[in-house]
Design an enzyme around this catalytic site. Structure first.
Site, PDB file in Angstrom:
ATOM      1  N   CYS A 341       0.798  -1.225   0.000  1.00 33.01           N
ATOM      2  CA  CYS A 341       0.000   0.000   0.000  1.00 33.01           C
ATOM      3  C   CYS A 341       0.834   1.281   0.000  1.00 33.01           C
ATOM      4  O   CYS A 341       0.610   2.143  -0.858  1.00 33.01           O
ATOM      5  CB  CYS A 341      -0.996   0.040   1.151  1.00 33.01           C
ATOM      6  SG  CYS A 341      -1.201  -1.460   2.075  1.00 33.01           S
ATOM      7  N   ARG A 370       7.594 -10.286   5.916  1.00 34.51           N
ATOM      8  CA  ARG A 370       7.102  -9.975   7.257  1.00 34.51           C
ATOM      9  C   ARG A 370       7.807 -10.892   8.229  1.00 34.51           C
ATOM     10  O   ARG A 370       7.845 -12.109   8.014  1.00 34.51           O
ATOM     11  CB  ARG A 370       5.585 -10.188   7.360  1.00 34.51           C
ATOM     12  CG  ARG A 370       4.811  -9.212   6.513  1.00 34.51           C
ATOM     13  CD  ARG A 370       3.315  -9.378   6.695  1.00 34.51           C
ATOM     14  NE  ARG A 370       2.627  -8.594   5.663  1.00 34.51           N
ATOM     15  CZ  ARG A 370       1.315  -8.620   5.439  1.00 34.51           C
ATOM     16  NH1 ARG A 370       0.549  -9.381   6.183  1.00 34.51           N
ATOM     17  NH2 ARG A 370       0.777  -7.882   4.485  1.00 34.51           N
ATOM     18  N   GLN A 388       1.567 -11.105  -2.769  1.00 42.73           N
ATOM     19  CA  GLN A 388       0.111 -11.023  -2.795  1.00 42.73           C
ATOM     20  C   GLN A 388      -0.361 -10.673  -4.200  1.00 42.73           C
ATOM     21  O   GLN A 388       0.374 -10.076  -4.972  1.00 42.73           O
ATOM     22  CB  GLN A 388      -0.376  -9.919  -1.852  1.00 42.73           C
ATOM     23  CG  GLN A 388      -0.141 -10.216  -0.389  1.00 42.73           C
ATOM     24  CD  GLN A 388      -0.638  -9.084   0.493  1.00 42.73           C
ATOM     25  OE1 GLN A 388      -0.522  -7.915   0.133  1.00 42.73           O
ATOM     26  NE2 GLN A 388      -1.192  -9.430   1.638  1.00 42.73           N
ATOM     27  N   ASP A 390      -2.065  -8.269  -4.970  1.00 45.29           N
ATOM     28  CA  ASP A 390      -2.494  -7.052  -4.295  1.00 45.29           C
ATOM     29  C   ASP A 390      -2.951  -6.001  -5.296  1.00 45.29           C
ATOM     30  O   ASP A 390      -2.439  -5.949  -6.413  1.00 45.29           O
ATOM     31  CB  ASP A 390      -1.298  -6.502  -3.519  1.00 45.29           C
ATOM     32  CG  ASP A 390      -1.715  -5.630  -2.356  1.00 45.29           C
ATOM     33  OD1 ASP A 390      -2.935  -5.482  -2.144  1.00 45.29           O
ATOM     34  OD2 ASP A 390      -0.825  -5.104  -1.680  1.00 45.29           O
ATOM     35  N   HIS A 392      -4.656  -1.729  -5.306  1.00 42.51           N
ATOM     36  CA  HIS A 392      -5.310  -0.594  -4.659  1.00 42.51           C
ATOM     37  C   HIS A 392      -6.038   0.197  -5.723  1.00 42.51           C
ATOM     38  O   HIS A 392      -5.496   0.443  -6.797  1.00 42.51           O
ATOM     39  CB  HIS A 392      -4.283   0.263  -3.918  1.00 42.51           C
ATOM     40  CG  HIS A 392      -3.672  -0.468  -2.779  1.00 42.51           C
ATOM     41  ND1 HIS A 392      -2.524  -1.210  -2.919  1.00 42.51           N
ATOM     42  CD2 HIS A 392      -4.095  -0.639  -1.500  1.00 42.51           C
ATOM     43  CE1 HIS A 392      -2.255  -1.791  -1.759  1.00 42.51           C
ATOM     44  NE2 HIS A 392      -3.186  -1.466  -0.889  1.00 42.51           N
ATOM     45  N   LYS A 471     -15.493  -3.150   5.342  1.00 41.85           N
ATOM     46  CA  LYS A 471     -14.829  -4.133   4.483  1.00 41.85           C
ATOM     47  C   LYS A 471     -15.731  -5.331   4.235  1.00 41.85           C
ATOM     48  O   LYS A 471     -16.703  -5.554   4.964  1.00 41.85           O
ATOM     49  CB  LYS A 471     -13.537  -4.612   5.135  1.00 41.85           C
ATOM     50  CG  LYS A 471     -13.768  -5.334   6.453  1.00 41.85           C
ATOM     51  CD  LYS A 471     -12.495  -5.971   6.979  1.00 41.85           C
ATOM     52  CE  LYS A 471     -12.750  -6.637   8.327  1.00 41.85           C
ATOM     53  NZ  LYS A 471     -11.584  -7.341   8.860  1.00 41.85           N
ATOM     54  N   HIS A 517      -8.391  -1.288  -0.694  1.00 45.86           N
ATOM     55  CA  HIS A 517      -7.413  -2.382  -0.666  1.00 45.86           C
ATOM     56  C   HIS A 517      -8.168  -3.629  -1.067  1.00 45.86           C
ATOM     57  O   HIS A 517      -9.274  -3.845  -0.569  1.00 45.86           O
ATOM     58  CB  HIS A 517      -6.875  -2.631   0.734  1.00 45.86           C
ATOM     59  CG  HIS A 517      -6.329  -1.429   1.421  1.00 45.86           C
ATOM     60  ND1 HIS A 517      -4.983  -1.229   1.563  1.00 45.86           N
ATOM     61  CD2 HIS A 517      -6.926  -0.374   2.016  1.00 45.86           C
ATOM     62  CE1 HIS A 517      -4.784  -0.098   2.225  1.00 45.86           C
ATOM     63  NE2 HIS A 517      -5.945   0.435   2.520  1.00 45.86           N
TER      64      HIS A 517
END
Length: 649
Positions: A341, A370, A388, A390, A392, A471, A517
RNA sequence: GCCGACGUAGCUCAGUGGUAGAGCAACUGAUUCGUAAUCAGUAGGUCCCCGGUUCAAGCCCGGGCGUCGGCUCCA
C-alpha cells in the site's frame, strides 16, 4: 398446583403440572424413547438441562444425539470429565476454563509441569472410566459468596478470579455443575449424565497463557474430542487421516513442488514444478486483472524509514519488519516492504491527477517480507516471504459502489475457476472511527449493493470494520469443507489523508480520493497451499505442473514421442517424455503417483497411425485416437479457464 | 517470543550406552515390455550444530538452530 401448557416444535400443545421436570415431562407426555435419547432442551429458546422444571407456559424443544447441538453439549460434558480425571490423577492441579471449540474441546489447567504423553493416556483412560460409571450431572444455583467459599476451600485461585470478574459484571447468582464429587463453576447446559458422552479421546496438550496474555502464567491445555459412540469417533479419525494425506507440506515434498531450508526459515524454494504452478497462478491473475481494468506496476522492495514513519508502520509494525542497515551510517535506515500500500500511494502521488484518471486500479505481485514469530511459521500458510495478488483502487466516493461490484465480479470469476465456493462477511462502522457519517453511508451502501447485485449471500458484522473504513471478507470452502479466509476488499478513508493524496475534480478543486485495498488469492503461497489440499495434489490440467507425460512402449517410439512433445510444447503446454530405461508399467505407475492429468501411451500402432493412447489420472483409459483429436480435447482442459493459452508470467 | 514433541541416507522410517539399518529413490548392467511398480548388483550418513558426562554417546545432560502442535472462539 395448576397446570401449564407446553408447546412442542410441531405445534402440539400439552398440559402438565407446573414444576414438572423436563425429563419427566418428556417421558410421560411424549415418549420413553425420546426421554432416553434426550441430551438437553431449549425452553422458550434458552438452552437448559433436562432436570430444569417447567414453571410456566413455554415452548420446548428436545435435543438428542442426532442433533449437532447435542454433540457440543456432550463435548462440554467431556471437558468436565477430563478435568475430573486430571484432578483425580494429579491432585493439586488447578482448573481454569474448559470450553467446546469447533472441533472438540479443551481444558486449561494450572500445574508446574506440562503433561507428558503417558500422562495424557492415563487421563484418557480415567475419563472414559468416569463415562462408563454414568454419573449424573447436577445443577445448583449458589450465591457468589458461597461459590467463592467453595473454591477457596479447594485452592482454586483461577476460578475465584473468574467469579470476581463475573460478579463485577453484575451476576447475582452463579451456577455449579457437579458429577459425583467433582464440581465446576459453569453456565451449562449439560447432559443428564456422563454416560451420554459415549467416548472421549485426548488429542494433544500444549502451553496456553491464562487469558491469552503472555504476561500471565502459562497454563497446560489439554485438547480432546468426544463422540456419542465409538463408530463416530472412528469415522472422524479416518477423516482426519484423509485430510493429513492432503497436507500441502506432505504433497509439496511428494510432488516436488517446494522446499524449505533452515537458512531461510519461512521462505520457500520453488522447484521447476512448483514454479510452473506459481507462475501460472500469477499469469492467470494478471490476465484477469488487466481485463478488468487494472494496470500492473512494480515498486521497490526496500524503502527508507521515512516512508514507514508516514505510513505508521515504523511505530506500529516495526517488530514485524526486516530492517536493513545503511552500511555508511551503520543505522537501520531501511525496511523491506511488508505491504504494497504505501508504495502505491507514493506512486499515485508522483503525478497530479484529474478526476478523469479515476478510478485508477494498481495491481502488484511484488515480493513482501514480514518477520513472523518463529513459532507462528507453518508450511506455506504462514511464511516470512510471500507475494500477494495485491491491488489498490483510487476512486471518488461516488465510484465506490461500481468499483466494489467490479471487484466482486472478478473475485467470483477467479474462485469459480478453481471450483471454490465462498461466503461473504460485511463489516460495518465501528464506534471509534474517522470520516463523516455521509462517507460511511456511501461506503457501506456501496459494499452492500455490490454484494446484492451479484446475488452474493453475506453475513453482516456490525461494528467490525476498521476505524478507517468498512470491508468485505470472503471465506472460501474447499473440497473437504474447510473454510479459509482469502479475499478481502477494504475501504480506506485514512490513507489519502496520511499521504495527502488528491485529484482535481470537475469543479477544479482538490479532492481526496478513496482507497480500496483488495486481494483475491490473498498470498500466492497460502493460496497454493489451499489449492494443493483442495485438489489433493491432483490439479486440473490447466494448473498441473506437468500437464501430460508421454510413455513409450519401447525406445524405438521415442522419436515420435518427442515430436508430439514439441508440438504441444510449442503451444505453451507443459508436456514431458519419460525416456528413462524403465518398464512402461512402471512409468505409468509413476505418472499416476505424480498425479499427472494425462499419460499418453505410444506403441508401434500409434506411431504408424499418427495416434496417441491417452489415459487420464485416476485410470480412465481413453481409447487410442488420432493425435489431432487428442490435441483438441487436451487444449480445452489445458488452456486457462478464460480460454487463453497458457503463457505464464 | 512462550510451552511441549520431534530432528538418523534424497524420501518414509527402524535402531534405549558397546562395529549405523530397511524400503523407495539414485547409480551400473541386463531386459524394450500395450496401461499402477522387471531382475541383479553398486554406492550413499559429521545420526541437525556446539559443548558436557562416560572406557565408550545416534541414544544421557546443557545450549543453539530448525520442523510440528498449541498460545482468550467467554464461568
Amino acid at each position: 398446583m395448576s397446570n401449564v401448557i407446553v408447546t412442542l416444535p410441531n405445534g402440539d400443545k400439552k398440559e402438565t403440572p407446573q414444576g414438572t421436570r423436563i425429563a419427566d415431562f418428556v417421558k410421560n407426555s411424549i415418549g420413553a424413547g425420546l426421554a432416553k435419547a434426550a441430551v438437553f432442551a431449549k425452553l422458550n429458546g434458552a438452552e437448559v438441562d433436562l432436570s430444569r422444571a417447567i414453571d410456566a407456559d413455554a415452548s420446548l424443544q428436545i435435543f438428542t444425539s442426532k442433533n449437532p447441538e447435542a454433540l457440543e453439549v456432550a463435548r462440554h460434558d467431556a471437558a468436565h470429565v477430563v478435568a475430573d480425571a486430571v484432578q483425580q490423577l494429579f491432585p493439586g492441579t488447578q482448573v481454569t476454563i474448559g470450553p467446546t471449540i469447533e472441533e472438540g474441546f479443551y481444558y486449561d489447567f494450572f500445574r508446574e509441569k506440562p503433561f507428558t504423553p503417558e500422562e495424557l493416556e492415563q487421563i484418557e483412560k480415567r475419563a472414559n472410566e468416569i463415562v462408563q460409571k454414568d454419573v449424573a450431572f447436577v445443577r445448583e444455583e449458589v450465591s457468589p459468596e458461597a461459590a467463592v467459599k467453595l473454591f477457596e476451600g479447594k485452592g482454586e485461585k483461577f476460578k475465584i478470579e473468574i467469579i470476581h470478574d463475573i460478579v463485577n459484571k453484575g451476576a447475582k447468582t452463579l451456577t455449579l455443575y457437579k458429577h459425583g464429587d467433582w464440581v465446576d463453576f459453569c453456565l451449562g447446559p449439560h447432559g443428564p449424565s456422563t454416560g451420554k458422552i459415549g467416548v472421549i479421546k485426548i488429542l494433544s496438550s500444549s502451553g496456553a497463557y491464562w487469558r491469552g496474555d503472555a504476561k500471565n502464567p502459562m497454563l497446560q491445555r489439554i485438547y480432546g474430542i468426544a463422540f456419542f459412540d465409538q463408530k463416530a469417533l472412528d469415522a472422524w479419525s479416518k477423516q482426519k487421516e484423509e485430510a493429513a494425506k492432503r497436507d500441502h507440506r506432505r504433497l509439496g515434498k511428494d510432488l516436488d513442488l517446494f522446499h524449505f531450508h533452515p537458512f531461510a526459515p519461512g521462505s520457500a524454494f520453488w522447484s521447476p514444478k512448483g514454479t510452473a504452478l506459481y507462475t501460472t497462478l500469477q499469469g492467470f491473475m494478471r490476465k484477469l486483472a488487466l481485463d478488468s481494468g487494472y494496470v500492473e506496476i512494480k515498486t521497490p522492495l526496500l524503502f527508507n524509514k521515512g516512508l514507514w514513519e508516514i505510513s505508521g508502520h515504523w511505530d506500529k509494525y516495526q517488530d514485524n519488519m526486516f530492517l536493513v542497515k545503511d552500511s555508511e551510517s551503520g543505522e537501520l535506515t531501511y525496511g523491506l516492504k511488508p505491504m504494497n500500500c504505501p508504495s502505491h500511494y507514493l506512486y499515485f502521488a508522483m503525478k497530479k491527477h484529474s478526476y478523469r484518471d479515476l478510478p485508477m486500479r494498481l495491481h502488484t505481485q511484488d515480493v513482501l517480507h514480514r518477520n513472523e514469530a518463529q513459532g507462528a511459521l507453518s508450511g506455506l500458510t504462514r511464511v516470512r516471504q510471500f507475494a500477494q495478488d495485491d491491488a489498490h483502487i483510487f476512486c471518488t466516493e461516488d465510484q465506490i459502489g461500481s468499483e466494489v461490484s467490479r471487484f466482486v465480479k472478478l473475485l467470483d470469476q477467479v474462485y469459480g475457476a478453481f471450483g471454490l465456493t465462498y461466503q461473504a462477511k460485511l463489516s460495518t462502522r465501528p464506534e471509534k472511527r474517522i470520516g463523516s457519517d455521509e462517507f460511511w453511508d456511501k461506503a457501506e451502501n456501496g459494499l452492500k449493493v455490490a454484494l446484492e447485485s451479484m446475488k452474493v449471500e453475506y453475513e453482516l458484522k456490525p461494528g467490525d470494520g476498521a476505524f478507517y473504513g468498512p470491508k468485505i471478507d470472503f471465506d472460501v470452502s474447499d473440497s473437504i469443507g474447510r473454510k479459509w479466509q482469502l479475499g478481502t476488499v477494504q475501504l480506506d478513508y485514512n490513507a489519502a489523508q496520511r499521504f495527502e493524496l488528491s485529484y482535481i475534480g470537475e469543479d477544479n478543486k482538490e479532492h481526496r480520493p478513496v482507497v480500496l485495498h483488495r486481494a483475491i488469492y490473498g498470498s500466492f503461497e497460502r493460496f497454493i497451499a489451499i489449492l494443493i489440499e483442495h485438489f489433493a495434489g491432483a490439479f486440473p490440467t490447466w494448473l498441473a505442473p506437468v500437464q501430460a507425460i508421454i510413455v513409450t512402449v519401447a525406445d524405438r517410439q521415442l522419436e515420435y514421442a518427442n515430436s508430439l512433445k514439441a508440438k504441444l510444447g510449442a503451444e505453451g503446454f507443459r508436456v514431458e517424455v519419460d525416456d528413462r530405461g524403465l518398464s512402461m508399467q512402471k512409468k505409468i505407475a509413476e505418472a499416476q503417483v505424480q498425479k499427472i492429468p494425462f499419460t499418453l501411451v505410444i506403441g508401434d500402432r500409434e506411431v504408424e497411425t499418427n495416434a496417441v493412447a491417452p489415459r487420464r489420472y485416476g485410470g480412465a483409459d481413453l481409447k487410442a485416437m488420432p493425435f489431432d483429436e487428442f490435441a483438441a480435447l487436451f487444449r480445452k482442459e489445458a488452456n486457462w479457464p478464460t480460454g487463453a493459452a497458457p503463457k505464464p508470467a
